[in-house]
Design a protein around this motif. Sequence first.
Motif, PDB file in Angstrom:
ATOM      1  N   ASN A  23      -7.790 -29.745  27.816  1.00  0.00           N
ATOM      2  CA  ASN A  23      -7.743 -31.203  27.967  1.00  0.00           C
ATOM      3  C   ASN A  23      -8.476 -31.684  29.216  1.00  0.00           C
ATOM      4  O   ASN A  23      -8.971 -32.806  29.245  1.00  0.00           O
ATOM      5  CB  ASN A  23      -6.289 -31.694  27.940  1.00  0.00           C
ATOM      6  CG  ASN A  23      -5.705 -31.587  26.531  1.00  0.00           C
ATOM      7  OD1 ASN A  23      -6.454 -31.429  25.566  1.00  0.00           O
ATOM      8  ND2 ASN A  23      -4.392 -31.660  26.415  1.00  0.00           N
ATOM      9  N   ARG A  97     -10.267 -35.438  19.506  1.00  0.00           N
ATOM     10  CA  ARG A  97      -9.653 -36.513  20.275  1.00  0.00           C
ATOM     11  C   ARG A  97     -10.523 -36.887  21.478  1.00  0.00           C
ATOM     12  O   ARG A  97     -10.655 -38.035  21.866  1.00  0.00           O
ATOM     13  CB  ARG A  97      -8.269 -36.051  20.753  1.00  0.00           C
ATOM     14  CG  ARG A  97      -7.445 -37.083  21.464  1.00  0.00           C
ATOM     15  CD  ARG A  97      -6.860 -38.062  20.507  1.00  0.00           C
ATOM     16  NE  ARG A  97      -6.098 -39.123  21.166  1.00  0.00           N
ATOM     17  CZ  ARG A  97      -5.822 -40.273  20.583  1.00  0.00           C
ATOM     18  NH1 ARG A  97      -6.243 -40.532  19.362  1.00  0.00           N
ATOM     19  NH2 ARG A  97      -5.125 -41.190  21.222  1.00  0.00           N
ATOM     20  N   ARG A 126      -1.246 -42.356  17.179  1.00  0.00           N
ATOM     21  CA  ARG A 126      -1.966 -42.107  18.427  1.00  0.00           C
ATOM     22  C   ARG A 126      -2.844 -43.325  18.689  1.00  0.00           C
ATOM     23  O   ARG A 126      -4.040 -43.325  18.435  1.00  0.00           O
ATOM     24  CB  ARG A 126      -2.805 -40.822  18.316  1.00  0.00           C
ATOM     25  CG  ARG A 126      -1.964 -39.631  17.900  1.00  0.00           C
ATOM     26  CD  ARG A 126      -2.673 -38.328  18.096  1.00  0.00           C
ATOM     27  NE  ARG A 126      -2.848 -38.027  19.503  1.00  0.00           N
ATOM     28  CZ  ARG A 126      -3.388 -36.906  19.955  1.00  0.00           C
ATOM     29  NH1 ARG A 126      -3.797 -35.990  19.104  1.00  0.00           N
ATOM     30  NH2 ARG A 126      -3.534 -36.692  21.247  1.00  0.00           N
ATOM     31  N   GLU A 167       1.178 -48.093  28.854  1.00  0.00           N
ATOM     32  CA  GLU A 167       1.731 -46.736  28.906  1.00  0.00           C
ATOM     33  C   GLU A 167       0.763 -45.849  29.678  1.00  0.00           C
ATOM     34  O   GLU A 167      -0.433 -46.131  29.745  1.00  0.00           O
ATOM     35  CB  GLU A 167       2.022 -46.177  27.513  1.00  0.00           C
ATOM     36  CG  GLU A 167       0.828 -46.110  26.598  1.00  0.00           C
ATOM     37  CD  GLU A 167       1.160 -45.489  25.235  1.00  0.00           C
ATOM     38  OE1 GLU A 167       2.294 -45.640  24.758  1.00  0.00           O
ATOM     39  OE2 GLU A 167       0.263 -44.846  24.677  1.00  0.00           O
ATOM     40  N   ALA A 168       1.328 -44.793  30.256  1.00  0.00           N
ATOM     41  CA  ALA A 168       0.502 -43.915  31.101  1.00  0.00           C
ATOM     42  C   ALA A 168      -0.263 -42.947  30.199  1.00  0.00           C
ATOM     43  O   ALA A 168       0.015 -41.752  30.168  1.00  0.00           O
ATOM     44  CB  ALA A 168       1.394 -43.174  32.084  1.00  0.00           C
ATOM     45  N   SER A 169      -1.234 -43.500  29.468  1.00  0.00           N
ATOM     46  CA  SER A 169      -2.009 -42.686  28.530  1.00  0.00           C
ATOM     47  C   SER A 169      -2.968 -41.773  29.295  1.00  0.00           C
ATOM     48  O   SER A 169      -3.686 -42.232  30.201  1.00  0.00           O
ATOM     49  CB  SER A 169      -2.800 -43.622  27.609  1.00  0.00           C
ATOM     50  OG  SER A 169      -3.785 -42.906  26.913  1.00  0.00           O
ATOM     51  N   VAL A 170      -3.015 -40.510  28.901  1.00  0.00           N
ATOM     52  CA  VAL A 170      -3.858 -39.546  29.612  1.00  0.00           C
ATOM     53  C   VAL A 170      -5.335 -39.860  29.368  1.00  0.00           C
ATOM     54  O   VAL A 170      -6.101 -40.113  30.309  1.00  0.00           O
ATOM     55  CB  VAL A 170      -3.530 -38.102  29.154  1.00  0.00           C
ATOM     56  CG1 VAL A 170      -4.474 -37.105  29.804  1.00  0.00           C
ATOM     57  CG2 VAL A 170      -2.091 -37.767  29.475  1.00  0.00           C
ATOM     58  N   THR A 171      -5.750 -39.871  28.098  1.00  0.00           N
ATOM     59  CA  THR A 171      -7.174 -40.127  27.829  1.00  0.00           C
ATOM     60  C   THR A 171      -7.512 -41.585  28.145  1.00  0.00           C
ATOM     61  O   THR A 171      -8.640 -41.885  28.528  1.00  0.00           O
ATOM     62  CB  THR A 171      -7.526 -39.792  26.362  1.00  0.00           C
ATOM     63  OG1 THR A 171      -6.606 -40.450  25.497  1.00  0.00           O
ATOM     64  CG2 THR A 171      -7.482 -38.294  26.093  1.00  0.00           C
ATOM     65  N   ASP A 319       2.953 -31.027  25.140  1.00  0.00           N
ATOM     66  CA  ASP A 319       2.194 -29.982  24.454  1.00  0.00           C
ATOM     67  C   ASP A 319       2.879 -28.620  24.512  1.00  0.00           C
ATOM     68  O   ASP A 319       2.435 -27.676  23.863  1.00  0.00           O
ATOM     69  CB  ASP A 319       0.779 -29.890  25.049  1.00  0.00           C
ATOM     70  CG  ASP A 319      -0.011 -31.157  24.794  1.00  0.00           C
ATOM     71  OD1 ASP A 319       0.428 -31.969  23.964  1.00  0.00           O
ATOM     72  OD2 ASP A 319      -1.065 -31.353  25.437  1.00  0.00           O
ATOM     73  N   MET A 341       7.507 -38.216  22.767  1.00  0.00           N
ATOM     74  CA  MET A 341       6.241 -38.943  22.621  1.00  0.00           C
ATOM     75  C   MET A 341       5.735 -39.007  21.195  1.00  0.00           C
ATOM     76  O   MET A 341       5.231 -40.034  20.768  1.00  0.00           O
ATOM     77  CB  MET A 341       5.174 -38.311  23.507  1.00  0.00           C
ATOM     78  CG  MET A 341       5.429 -38.552  24.969  1.00  0.00           C
ATOM     79  SD  MET A 341       3.986 -38.145  25.934  1.00  0.00           S
ATOM     80  CE  MET A 341       4.703 -38.041  27.553  1.00  0.00           C
TER      81      MET A 341
HETATM   82  C1  LIG Z   1      -7.300 -34.633  24.616  1.00  0.00           C
HETATM   83  C2  LIG Z   1      -6.045 -34.806  25.380  1.00  0.00           C
HETATM   84  O1  LIG Z   1      -6.036 -34.875  26.602  1.00  0.00           O
HETATM   85  N1  LIG Z   1      -4.909 -34.830  24.673  1.00  0.00           N
HETATM   86  C3  LIG Z   1      -3.639 -34.964  25.330  1.00  0.00           C
HETATM   87  C4  LIG Z   1      -3.406 -36.415  25.690  1.00  0.00           C
HETATM   88  O2  LIG Z   1      -3.520 -37.151  24.475  1.00  0.00           O
HETATM   89  P1  LIG Z   1      -3.646 -38.744  24.512  1.00  0.00           P
HETATM   90  O3  LIG Z   1      -4.326 -39.185  25.747  1.00  0.00           O
HETATM   91  O4  LIG Z   1      -4.212 -39.099  23.199  1.00  0.00           O
HETATM   92  O5  LIG Z   1      -2.135 -39.182  24.582  1.00  0.00           O
HETATM   93  P2  LIG Z   1      -1.509 -40.441  25.347  1.00  0.00           P
HETATM   94  O6  LIG Z   1      -1.210 -40.029  26.750  1.00  0.00           O
HETATM   95  O7  LIG Z   1      -2.363 -41.622  25.127  1.00  0.00           O
HETATM   96  O8  LIG Z   1      -0.168 -40.666  24.551  1.00  0.00           O
HETATM   97  C5  LIG Z   1       0.528 -39.647  23.898  1.00  0.00           C
HETATM   98  C6  LIG Z   1       1.720 -40.230  23.153  1.00  0.00           C
HETATM   99  O9  LIG Z   1       2.736 -40.526  24.042  1.00  0.00           O
HETATM  100  C7  LIG Z   1       3.092 -41.867  23.965  1.00  0.00           C
HETATM  101  N2  LIG Z   1       3.334 -42.299  25.358  1.00  0.00           N
HETATM  102  C8  LIG Z   1       2.409 -42.042  26.310  1.00  0.00           C
HETATM  103  C9  LIG Z   1       2.605 -42.452  27.609  1.00  0.00           C
HETATM  104  C10 LIG Z   1       3.784 -43.140  27.903  1.00  0.00           C
HETATM  105  O10 LIG Z   1       4.009 -43.554  29.051  1.00  0.00           O
HETATM  106  N3  LIG Z   1       4.695 -43.361  26.923  1.00  0.00           N
HETATM  107  C11 LIG Z   1       4.481 -42.955  25.649  1.00  0.00           C
HETATM  108  O11 LIG Z   1       5.310 -43.179  24.786  1.00  0.00           O
HETATM  109  C12 LIG Z   1       1.920 -42.568  23.323  1.00  0.00           C
HETATM  110  O12 LIG Z   1       2.311 -43.730  22.636  1.00  0.00           O
HETATM  111  C13 LIG Z   1       1.402 -41.500  22.399  1.00  0.00           C
HETATM  112  O13 LIG Z   1       2.088 -41.473  21.187  1.00  0.00           O
HETATM  113  O14 LIG Z   1      -2.118 -36.569  26.258  1.00  0.00           O
HETATM  114  C14 LIG Z   1      -1.032 -36.208  25.380  1.00  0.00           C
HETATM  115  C15 LIG Z   1       0.251 -36.517  26.128  1.00  0.00           C
HETATM  116  O15 LIG Z   1       0.400 -35.713  27.248  1.00  0.00           O
HETATM  117  C16 LIG Z   1      -1.157 -34.734  24.992  1.00  0.00           C
HETATM  118  O16 LIG Z   1      -0.181 -34.441  24.018  1.00  0.00           O
HETATM  119  C17 LIG Z   1      -2.544 -34.440  24.408  1.00  0.00           C
HETATM  120  O17 LIG Z   1      -2.709 -33.045  24.302  1.00  0.00           O
END
Ligand SMILES: CC(=O)N[C@H]1[C@@H](OP(=O)(O)OP(=O)(O)OC[C@H]2O[C@@H](n3ccc(=O)[nH]c3=O)[C@H](O)[C@@H]2O)O[C@H](CO)[C@@H](O)[C@@H]1O
Length: 434
Positions: A23, A97, A126, A167-171, A319, A341
């Motif tokens: 990742n 992704r 997602r 939300e604290a989205s990684v990507t 993960d 999640m």
């Molecule tokens: C390519 C890559 O890097 N993929 C990773 C990245 O995916 P990716 O960046 O796609 O995932 P996100 O961090 O955006 O969100 C993952 C999921 O968690 C939920 N969410 C997220 C943040 C939050 O504060 N609250 C919440 O509910 C989102 O709605 C979503 O369903 O991060 C995910 C979460 O660690 C990992 O599983 C993936 O392996």
Amino acid sequence: MASFEVIGGNKLKGDIYPQGAKNEALQILCAVLLTAEPVTISNIPDIRDVNKLIELLRDLGVHVEQLTPDTYLFRADDINLDYLESEQFVELGRSIRGSVMIVGPLLARFGQAKMPKPGGDKIGRRRLDTHFAGLEKLGARFNYDTPDIFYSATADRLKGAYMLLDEASVTGTANILMGAVLAEGTTTIYNAACEPYIQQLCRMLIRMGAKISGVGSNLLVIEGVEKLQGTEHVMLPDMIEIGSFMGLAAMTGSEITIKNCRIPELGLIPETFQRLGVKMEFRGDDIYIPEQDHYEVDTYIDGSILNISDHTWPGLTPDLLSVALVTATQAKGTVLIHQKMFESRLFFVDKLIDMGAQIILCDPHRATVIGQNNQIPLRGIRMTSPDIRAGVALLIAALSAEGRSIIDNVEQIDRGYQNIDGRLNAIGAQIRRI
Ligand SMILES: CC(=O)N[C@H]1[C@@H](OP(=O)(O)OP(=O)(O)OC[C@H]2O[C@@H](n3ccc(=O)[nH]c3=O)[C@H](O)[C@@H]2O)O[C@H](CO)[C@@H](O)[C@@H]1O
Ligand SMILES: C=C(OP(=O)(O)O)C(=O)O
């Protein structure tokens, strides 16, 4: 579709070296688009998703040169934006992704970007709202072609802004950050993700001339600069792979040493497996796991049942929950696994149940695992790998099981684990690719 034939029940013994982090690689590779100067990246894992992203970058016009098996030089000095209109781009982009993270850099440097709905694991909804909302705050305009699920965006020079992510989205954080480094003025990203992947991306961008403060926290402040320069970057070892090896060692009663783990970057991962009863010793930067015939799950101070759940960093990464779950099936004690999640990531437990594991799937997010204390081994069956981490959890189950298992659709495992059959066979596993 490839399959693994696995003969279970062997104890493994020896050293294993984790690959570079998948990742992190997906973010870092997209960052090469931010400069026309050469960027050299080392410890790149040789896995399907990363190779596809490298192919996408090459097709987009990035000069790509493989210097050693895990080191590449990239130079994005002749980008062909017309490629973004091609069928080939749509197909490649849809299959991973990580492709979503070309949007921030392309908008920042060229004022336009396009992308199909990105692929990745089918583990629940997602959404990409956080990415778009953040980049829109920086001045980008998005167009959504709903029937084809194709997104396009344009921008004049991006302008710094304050934003509180929903939300604290990684990507999402990576995408916005890569837009903000070349924006005019100051960007503040609050509720930013702060996984080691993001920290590594920040460090790389800083070496390229970006001005970022708050690295490692959920408040990033970025002073935009006009231009970024080339750099060199080395990927961290893959913490998800390290956690997977911990579970594997426990389930197969193996004595293994996981080499060069960058232990301080692993957050709660070692502690999570220790609470499942896995003994380990930190020897310098290696993690030594002794052979254990039995391992016992911890309880809380008041004696209540252990709950292992995911959380945004510095909490436990989602993960690793599939691996924690499979590890619990042969521990002594009971564990509640709570995958907060993603809503479709626990369904693979039906295969473990077929193998003889004692699991109650309470709802799509929670499973109670009653460990069998290694007294009733799992039995080999035929199964299909639904996603990367469930796939590796099933592989671990098959390696611990009595008899022969077949795992179909191992391309899912290959997305994230480099030559996993070869590396595990080298320390005593019996896996045949068929
Ligand atoms: C390519 C890559 O890097 N993929 C990773 C990245 O995916 P990716 O960046 O796609 O995932 P996100 O961090 O955006 O969100 C993952 C999921 O968690 C939920 N969410 C997220 C943040 C939050 O504060 N609250 C919440 O509910 C989102 O709605 C979503 O369903 O991060 C995910 C979460 O660690 C990992 O599983 C993936 O392996
Ligand atoms: C969910 C994962 O990956 P992706 O986001 O690439 O689907 C993962 O690595 O576990």
